[in-house]
Motif scaffolding. Sequence first.
Motif, PDB file in Angstrom:
ATOM      1  N   THR A  54     -84.107 -17.205 -13.863  1.00  0.00           N
ATOM      2  CA  THR A  54     -83.102 -16.043 -14.824  1.00  0.00           C
ATOM      3  C   THR A  54     -83.324 -16.567 -16.015  1.00  0.00           C
ATOM      4  N   GLU A  55     -83.044 -17.751 -16.067  1.00  0.00           N
ATOM      5  CA  GLU A  55     -82.452 -17.762 -17.619  1.00  0.00           C
ATOM      6  C   GLU A  55     -83.858 -18.884 -17.916  1.00  0.00           C
ATOM      7  N   LEU A  56     -84.491 -18.383 -17.128  1.00  0.00           N
ATOM      8  CA  LEU A  56     -85.724 -18.591 -18.202  1.00  0.00           C
ATOM      9  C   LEU A  56     -86.948 -17.829 -18.945  1.00  0.00           C
ATOM     10  N   GLY A  57     -86.272 -16.345 -18.281  1.00  0.00           N
ATOM     11  CA  GLY A  57     -86.530 -14.861 -18.538  1.00  0.00           C
ATOM     12  C   GLY A  57     -88.349 -14.469 -17.433  1.00  0.00           C
ATOM     13  N   LEU A  58     -87.830 -15.055 -16.170  1.00  0.00           N
ATOM     14  CA  LEU A  58     -88.656 -15.112 -15.234  1.00  0.00           C
ATOM     15  C   LEU A  58     -88.439 -13.781 -13.835  1.00  0.00           C
ATOM     16  N   ALA A  59     -87.128 -13.226 -14.312  1.00  0.00           N
ATOM     17  CA  ALA A  59     -85.988 -12.480 -13.712  1.00  0.00           C
ATOM     18  C   ALA A  59     -87.038 -11.161 -13.386  1.00  0.00           C
ATOM     19  N   ASP A  60     -87.593 -10.388 -13.337  1.00  0.00           N
ATOM     20  CA  ASP A  60     -88.654  -9.271 -13.214  1.00  0.00           C
ATOM     21  C   ASP A  60     -89.648  -9.503 -12.312  1.00  0.00           C
ATOM     22  N   ARG A  61     -90.221 -11.179 -12.642  1.00  0.00           N
ATOM     23  CA  ARG A  61     -91.321 -11.084 -12.275  1.00  0.00           C
ATOM     24  C   ARG A  61     -91.424 -11.561 -10.511  1.00  0.00           C
ATOM     25  N   LEU A  62     -89.946 -12.443 -11.008  1.00  0.00           N
ATOM     26  CA  LEU A  62     -89.433 -12.982  -9.502  1.00  0.00           C
ATOM     27  C   LEU A  62     -89.109 -11.736  -8.103  1.00  0.00           C
ATOM     28  N   ALA A  63     -88.769 -11.095  -8.675  1.00  0.00           N
ATOM     29  CA  ALA A  63     -88.189  -9.836  -8.040  1.00  0.00           C
ATOM     30  C   ALA A  63     -88.712  -9.243  -7.482  1.00  0.00           C
ATOM     31  N   GLU A  64     -90.404  -9.385  -8.316  1.00  0.00           N
ATOM     32  CA  GLU A  64     -91.700  -8.750  -7.510  1.00  0.00           C
ATOM     33  C   GLU A  64     -91.945  -9.109  -6.203  1.00  0.00           C
ATOM     34  N   ILE A  65     -92.121 -10.210  -6.085  1.00  0.00           N
ATOM     35  CA  ILE A  65     -92.525 -11.564  -5.404  1.00  0.00           C
ATOM     36  C   ILE A  65     -91.663 -11.589  -4.064  1.00  0.00           C
ATOM     37  N   GLN A  97     -80.463 -14.424  -4.037  1.00  0.00           N
ATOM     38  CA  GLN A  97     -81.272 -16.284  -2.931  1.00  0.00           C
ATOM     39  C   GLN A  97     -82.554 -14.236  -2.691  1.00  0.00           C
ATOM     40  N   TYR A  98     -83.523 -15.281  -2.810  1.00  0.00           N
ATOM     41  CA  TYR A  98     -84.859 -14.470  -2.262  1.00  0.00           C
ATOM     42  C   TYR A  98     -85.885 -15.813  -1.313  1.00  0.00           C
ATOM     43  N   SER A  99     -86.583 -15.103  -0.515  1.00  0.00           N
ATOM     44  CA  SER A  99     -87.597 -15.876   0.483  1.00  0.00           C
ATOM     45  C   SER A  99     -88.788 -15.369  -0.372  1.00  0.00           C
ATOM     46  N   VAL A 100     -89.793 -16.605  -0.522  1.00  0.00           N
ATOM     47  CA  VAL A 100     -91.056 -16.135  -1.138  1.00  0.00           C
ATOM     48  C   VAL A 100     -91.785 -17.068  -0.946  1.00  0.00           C
ATOM     49  N   HIS A 101     -93.373 -16.255  -0.712  1.00  0.00           N
ATOM     50  CA  HIS A 101     -94.430 -17.057  -0.401  1.00  0.00           C
ATOM     51  C   HIS A 101     -94.951 -18.288  -1.554  1.00  0.00           C
ATOM     52  N   ARG A 102     -94.703 -19.383  -0.468  1.00  0.00           N
ATOM     53  CA  ARG A 102     -94.847 -20.329  -2.438  1.00  0.00           C
ATOM     54  C   ARG A 102     -95.985 -20.967  -2.844  1.00  0.00           C
ATOM     55  N   GLY A 103     -96.831 -20.107  -2.762  1.00  0.00           N
ATOM     56  CA  GLY A 103     -97.981 -19.888  -3.421  1.00  0.00           C
ATOM     57  C   GLY A 103     -97.934 -18.697  -4.585  1.00  0.00           C
ATOM     58  N   ARG A 104     -97.314 -17.667  -4.559  1.00  0.00           N
ATOM     59  CA  ARG A 104     -96.636 -16.644  -5.037  1.00  0.00           C
ATOM     60  C   ARG A 104     -96.403 -17.451  -6.216  1.00  0.00           C
ATOM     61  N   LEU A 105     -94.845 -18.552  -5.360  1.00  0.00           N
ATOM     62  CA  LEU A 105     -94.133 -18.707  -6.540  1.00  0.00           C
ATOM     63  C   LEU A 105     -94.700 -19.304  -7.879  1.00  0.00           C
ATOM     64  N   GLN A 106     -96.202 -20.231  -7.099  1.00  0.00           N
ATOM     65  CA  GLN A 106     -96.356 -21.371  -8.462  1.00  0.00           C
ATOM     66  C   GLN A 106     -96.888 -20.723  -9.046  1.00  0.00           C
ATOM     67  N   MET A 107     -97.954 -19.594  -8.228  1.00  0.00           N
ATOM     68  CA  MET A 107     -98.728 -19.264  -9.442  1.00  0.00           C
ATOM     69  C   MET A 107     -98.101 -18.273 -10.523  1.00  0.00           C
ATOM     70  N   LEU A 108     -97.079 -17.757 -10.396  1.00  0.00           N
ATOM     71  CA  LEU A 108     -96.210 -17.147 -11.368  1.00  0.00           C
ATOM     72  C   LEU A 108     -95.695 -18.105 -12.390  1.00  0.00           C
ATOM     73  N   LEU A 109     -95.423 -19.079 -12.014  1.00  0.00           N
ATOM     74  CA  LEU A 109     -94.369 -20.261 -12.717  1.00  0.00           C
ATOM     75  C   LEU A 109     -96.573 -21.149 -13.543  1.00  0.00           C
ATOM     76  N   LEU A 110     -97.739 -20.886 -13.114  1.00  0.00           N
ATOM     77  CA  LEU A 110     -98.674 -21.453 -14.083  1.00  0.00           C
ATOM     78  C   LEU A 110     -98.759 -20.231 -14.699  1.00  0.00           C
TER      79      LEU A 110
END
Length: 389
Positions: A54-65, A97-110
Motif C-alpha cells: 500500500t505504501e508503494l502505491g499498489l493498494a488499488d491494483r492489489l484489491a483488484e486481484i 489480508q489478501y488471498s491471491v494467485h502468486r503469478g498474478r501478484l508477480q505480474m502486478l509487481l513486474l
Amino acid sequence: MRIVIAGGGIGGLAAALSLHAAGFRDVAVHEAAREIRPLGVGINLLPHAVRELTELGLADRLAEIGVATAELAYFNRYGAAIWSEPRGLDAGYAWPQYSVHRGRLQMLLLEAVTERLGPQAVRTGSRITGPGAEDLLIGADGINSAVRAHLFPGEGPPPWNGLVLWRGTTYGEPFLTGRSMIMAGDGTRKFVAYPIETGGRTLINWIAEQPLDGEAPDRGDWNRPADRHEIARHFADWTFDWLDVPGIITGAGSAYEYPMVDREPLPYWTSGNVTLLGDAAHAMYPIGSNGASQAIIDARVLAHSLAGGGLAAYEAARRPATTALQLSNRKMGPEIVMKLAHERAPAGFDDIEQVVPYAERAEIAASYKRTAGFDPASLNGRPSWSVTR
C-alpha cells in the motif's frame, strides 16, 4: 549507486520498487528464466505485507486481484471447529489480508517495476551467480539461490522433513463466510483451502499434506505434476457438512507436488557488497502464510536501511526476526492447535474447551502474530519504512 538484484520473483521485484521509492535510480533485476510468466497457485499476503505494498502505491491494483480474507479457521479431520479468528480489516488491522494467485501478484509487481524503473530494469535470461562490477548485489533468487551458494558454498540441497505438499486450484462452491481460509488436520495429514477468486465462480486454492515414504521428490521444485486421484485417495473420508475435500482435490485441472523443505538459519546475510533477501536468506516451511509476506518486508527494510546509510541495520532488523520465524514454523507455528486437538481427542470431541482451552488457543495465535511481526496494535502503530526525500 549501482544495484543488481538476482531474481525476478516477488521478493526481487518488491526490492526494485522499494529501492526506487527510496531514491535509488540505478537498479536492475536479473532473472534466469527467459520469460517471467504467472506460474504457481495461491498465496496469502498478511496485513504487514499489504501495508508495505500500500505504501508503494499498489493498494488499488492489489484489491483488484486479491480476495480480502475475512476469517482463519482450524478444524479437526472430522470438520469440527478448533479455533477461528477474524482477519484483515475485520480483525482491527489498518490494512486487509489478501488471498491471491502468486503469478498474478508477480505480474502486478513486474508491471509496476516496468512503469516506474523502465523496461530495461528487468533483464530475463540473465543468471547471476556472484558479485561483479555492481556496488551492491542482492540475492533474491529463491530457496536454491546461487548468490547464497556463493556466500555459503557446499551447503547442499534444502533439508526435507518427510512431509509432502500437493497443491492445486478448483472452481467450486463458496464455503463458510465465502472469504474464509480453513485448515483441517489430524496431526499427520492436513488440508488447507481458501478462495483466490470470487464473484461469478469461486476459485479455491488448496493444499493437501501428509508424510511420504522414501526419497523426497525434487527439492524446491514447485511444478512437479501429481495425480489428483491418488492425492484424493489419502483424504477419501474427509467430507464435511460444509466442504467436500476429495471432491475439491479431484476437481482441480492439475495438481503439483512439493516436499516440505526449508533452509537452516544463517549466521549472517551480508558479506562485502552482497546481501540476501526472501527465500534466499530464510526459506521457511509454508506455515502461517508468511513466505511472500516476509520477502516483501525484507525489501522495504533493505531500502529504508540503505537510504539511511548501510546494510547493517537491515540485517539487524530482519535476520533475528526471520530466524525466530523459521524455527517457529518448524514447530508448526499456529497450526499446532490441530496437533494438540488430535493428540488429546483422536476420535473427535463435542466441546473443544474441554480439549484445548480458549486461553491456550488464544495465546498460540497471539504468540505467532508477535513472532511474525503482525500483532495488530504493534503493526498499526509502527512508523513507516517509506523514505522521505
